[in-house]
Design a protein around this motif. Sequence first.
Motif, PDB file in Angstrom:
ATOM      1  N   GLN A 127       0.831  -1.203   0.000  1.00 21.49           N
ATOM      2  CA  GLN A 127       0.000   0.000   0.000  1.00 21.49           C
ATOM      3  C   GLN A 127       0.864   1.251   0.000  1.00 21.49           C
ATOM      4  OE1 GLN A 127      -2.747  -0.298   3.267  1.00 21.49           O
ATOM      5  NE2 GLN A 127      -4.031  -1.848   2.237  1.00 21.49           N
ATOM      6  N   VAL A 128       1.951   1.230   0.826  1.00 27.61           N
ATOM      7  CA  VAL A 128       2.859   2.384   0.863  1.00 27.61           C
ATOM      8  C   VAL A 128       3.515   2.569  -0.510  1.00 27.61           C
ATOM      9  CG1 VAL A 128       5.044   3.226   1.845  1.00 27.61           C
ATOM     10  CG2 VAL A 128       3.267   2.339   3.341  1.00 27.61           C
ATOM     11  N   THR A 130       2.349   1.594  -3.398  1.00 19.26           N
ATOM     12  CA  THR A 130       1.329   2.067  -4.348  1.00 19.26           C
ATOM     13  C   THR A 130       1.063   3.552  -4.140  1.00 19.26           C
ATOM     14  OG1 THR A 130       0.319  -0.120  -4.352  1.00 19.26           O
ATOM     15  CG2 THR A 130      -1.026   1.678  -5.167  1.00 19.26           C
ATOM     16  N   LEU A 131       0.921   3.937  -2.852  1.00 14.21           N
ATOM     17  CA  LEU A 131       0.689   5.354  -2.562  1.00 14.21           C
ATOM     18  C   LEU A 131       1.880   6.204  -3.002  1.00 14.21           C
ATOM     19  CD1 LEU A 131      -1.020   5.244   0.947  1.00 14.21           C
ATOM     20  CD2 LEU A 131      -2.059   5.981  -1.187  1.00 14.21           C
ATOM     21  N   SER A 132       3.089   5.708  -2.769  1.00 20.16           N
ATOM     22  CA  SER A 132       4.290   6.458  -3.148  1.00 20.16           C
ATOM     23  C   SER A 132       4.351   6.638  -4.652  1.00 20.16           C
ATOM     24  CB  SER A 132       5.544   5.735  -2.665  1.00 20.16           C
ATOM     25  OG  SER A 132       5.571   5.701  -1.280  1.00 20.16           O
ATOM     26  N   ASP A 134       1.787   6.544  -6.688  1.00 26.52           N
ATOM     27  CA  ASP A 134       0.710   7.478  -7.067  1.00 26.52           C
ATOM     28  C   ASP A 134       1.110   8.922  -6.783  1.00 26.52           C
ATOM     29  OD1 ASP A 134      -0.893   5.419  -7.929  1.00 26.52           O
ATOM     30  OD2 ASP A 134      -2.124   5.324  -6.104  1.00 26.52           O
ATOM     31  N   ILE A 135       1.695   9.138  -5.611  1.00 32.27           N
ATOM     32  CA  ILE A 135       2.123  10.503  -5.251  1.00 32.27           C
ATOM     33  C   ILE A 135       3.223  10.968  -6.193  1.00 32.27           C
ATOM     34  CG2 ILE A 135       3.277  11.873  -3.460  1.00 32.27           C
ATOM     35  CD1 ILE A 135       1.723  10.189  -1.392  1.00 32.27           C
ATOM     36  N   LYS A 138       1.806  11.843  -9.533  1.00 27.09           N
ATOM     37  CA  LYS A 138       1.119  13.145  -9.519  1.00 27.09           C
ATOM     38  C   LYS A 138       2.120  14.270  -9.469  1.00 27.09           C
ATOM     39  CE  LYS A 138      -3.194  11.597  -7.505  1.00 27.09           C
ATOM     40  NZ  LYS A 138      -4.121  11.659  -6.414  1.00 27.09           N
TER      41      LYS A 138
END
Length: 164
Positions: A127-128, A130-132, A134-135, A138
Motif C-alpha cells: 500500500q505504501v 502504491t501510494l508512493s 501514485d504521489i 502526480k
Amino acid sequence: MDLVTPGFGLVIWTIITFLCLLFILRKFAWKPILGAVEDRETGIKDALASAENARKEMENLKADNERILNEARAEREAMLKEAREIKNKMIADAKNEAQSQANKMIEQAQTAIESEKKAAMAELRNQVATLSVDIAEKVVREELSNKDKQLKLVESMLSDAKLN
C-alpha cells in the motif's frame, strides 16, 4: 439297754452268706463292673486326649488365620499402594500431556501471529509503495506539465549527480 449278742450260728450263717455273695459277685459282677470302669477310664482318657488335640488344632488354626489375615492386610496395602502409584502416574501423564498440548497451541498461535504480522507488513509495504508511486506520478505530472519546471528539475538532477 442291753445289747443282745448274736448267737454263734447266726454269725456263721452270716459269714457263709457273705462269702457266697462275694463269690457270686466275683464270678458274675466283678469283671463286668471292672470292665465298665476301665472302659469309662479309657473313654475319659480318650476324651481328654481328643480335647487336647482339638485345643492344639484350634491354636494351629488360630495361628494360620492370623497369618492369612496378615498376608491379606499386606496384599491390600500393596494393592492400595499400587493404585496410588497408578493414580499419581496418570495425573502426571495428564499434566504432561496438557502442558505439551498447551505449548503446542502457544507455538501454533505464535506462528500464526508471526505469519499474520508478516502478511500485514507485506500488505502495508504494498500500500505504501502504491501510494508512493501514485504521489510520485502526480508530482511528476505536476512538475512535467510546465516547461520551466521541467528544465529546473533536469538541472537539479544533473547538479545532484555531479556532486555524487
